[in-house]
Design a protein around this motif. Sequence first.
Motif, PDB file in Angstrom:
ATOM      1  N   MET A   1     -24.522  20.572 -63.110  1.00  0.00           N
ATOM      2  CA  MET A   1     -25.168  21.822 -62.724  1.00  0.00           C
ATOM      3  C   MET A   1     -26.333  22.126 -63.644  1.00  0.00           C
TER       4      MET A   1
ATOM      5  N   PRO B   1     -28.299  27.012 -65.448  1.00  0.00           N
ATOM      6  CA  PRO B   1     -28.302  28.010 -64.368  1.00  0.00           C
ATOM      7  C   PRO B   1     -27.312  29.144 -64.573  1.00  0.00           C
TER       8      PRO B   1
ATOM      9  N   THR C   1     -29.582  25.803 -58.876  1.00  0.00           N
ATOM     10  CA  THR C   1     -29.014  24.628 -59.516  1.00  0.00           C
ATOM     11  C   THR C   1     -29.254  23.395 -58.655  1.00  0.00           C
TER      12      THR C   1
END
Length: 644
Positions: A28, A103, A131
Amino acid sequence: MEPRLRDNLGGVFVFIILLSTGSSENDMDFDFCGTWRHKSGALSLNVSLSTGCSEISISAGQSSLSIDGQITARCKRSEVIPLEQLGLDSEEEETPFCLYWEPLLDQLKLQVGGKNLTLCWPTSLQGSYCTELSFGANTPEARYGIINGMVKKDLIRPNIMTAYKFNGSSKNCKALCDQENPGSARVSIESSLAGGNMEHPCAPSSEVDMKEDFRGYNITAPATTGVPAESSTTVHLPHALKQAAKKSSKVVCTFFKNNSLFQEGHKGVRILDDVVEITVENEVIADLSEPIRIGFHHDVIPKLHSRKCVSWDTRKDPLQVNWLDDGCETQQKGAKHTECLCNHLTYFSVLVQMEPRPVRHLLALSAITSLGCAVSVLSCVALIVYLCRKRRSKEQSIPIHLGLAVSLGLLNLLFFFTGVLANVGGEGVCVWVGAGLHYTLLSSFTWMGVEVFHTFWLVYMVFSPSPKPYVWNLVGFALPAVPIIILAAVGDIYGVREVLPSDDVSNPYLMCWMKNTHKALLAHYFTNMTVLAILVSSGIVMLFLVYRQIRTRDEWRQNRVAFLSIWGLSCLFGTSWGLTFLDFGPLSDVVLFLSCILNSFQGFFLMLRFYMLDWMRKQAGGSAQGSTSTGSTRQHMLQSQEKS
């Protein structure tokens, strides 16, 4: 800042931390690295960021590096930053850089030329995050731009590209947390900062109801995939917690996996992966009569890296991570297990001090060292004058004592000014001062070794001529220069060195010395520690041999003569430096202070020895010959005639 606004931002900050766990396992987070090829001269960083989730572009030209896009939730920034402010060398034509995007934190960070810059800080709550950034459209090649663009260390293009573009996709917080911790327990508790109920969507929690018959309770963090249950963090809640809680009987333990916002932000320290928050709803618990026990299981921590249990009170520092060891006791159960005994409730973890280790009582030690060096410099000057007047006696030991006095005087003089020079002159000056300090240290050790060897020669080689003074000068002054020249040729050895105080690692003491790098550490062990080990061991052996020779003499039966002889020879032979090897265990502080006093005042002790010997000779009505040296010890105590 208005108090209400400050409290709201504090609540936002804490909430973001609660949402954040190690998200790198599922890709991510995003990081992009490359080398910026540009012209020499003035350089700038252009930042143009706005909210949304569409695209981010990293572009570069002959004089500017640009970060543009829409990937942030709340952060907006448009600015041109001259890179001269970061201290970058404008004469270079290639500069490495990395861009990091987190993120969950809505945080964008840039590292350029080894300097760190935060482009976006988390500022507010958000429901979605940008993301899974994917490589976008191709850009043309050029003479100036980005070489060797990489995402998570995977090479994309080796060519010089003008820009790299990445497209993002939006996800909400709950989806990210479900992806990171599927099936994890979630508990809603009231936050004292935000003033309402908050859900901890990314951190497993356990709630304990302390009933009337509560006698203590053990909690184990939920096991993580691939991690055995016995390696999980454990918490023991004592009976005293029930007595201290006045308004509520519910205790909540929340277990976090570490992320960047939990880190101190100071070079050389890091927080372990596990962070534990223990709270009693709507209450501040402190000064427990029986401590809470928190057991952290972690990877092996080398012995050279110190560790201590710390806590962070978000009520005092809502917007800045500040880990303190107040109210916590550290018990090391092994290289992979640390237990914390704490008398209050808040966030807890283990702070690991990387090399260099923090120094306790650094202010007191610095004051002692400065005073000792100043006194030793003056003492060495007085001793040099004294020995120069005695050179007419043609005693063989005088040139050796003179060489030791000169090298010790220069060592103490440089050490006295090293802090000032590091702060004023910076890296450029410290390269030369560090090399000079290293040379004078090795020269002092070498002259002490010469003292050992020459004493052995006088005692055991009665009828053999001693080497000429120029031989000793070559050994004492020229030989130590050889490793210094080699290390200077290798490079990246000498410079500014930070010494961290244990009570405030954010305020390091700067000095000119060897850098804190792997090469410098190897150089330290192969030069300083090796020479010191040889010097101390040979000095102790020589002291023993001298004692065997003089213990039956009539003069030895006089206590002051015996004490002065061994004490004086210990100064000459450098055996006090052996305390360096004893800096461990419960007596570490005592040894450190003793070593600091003896070694910084060594010049003064040497001057005192020579003047005391001269005074004793005059008191005894002895001859002028050999009154101030190792030769005098031999003359008065061995009753042997020194061979010229």
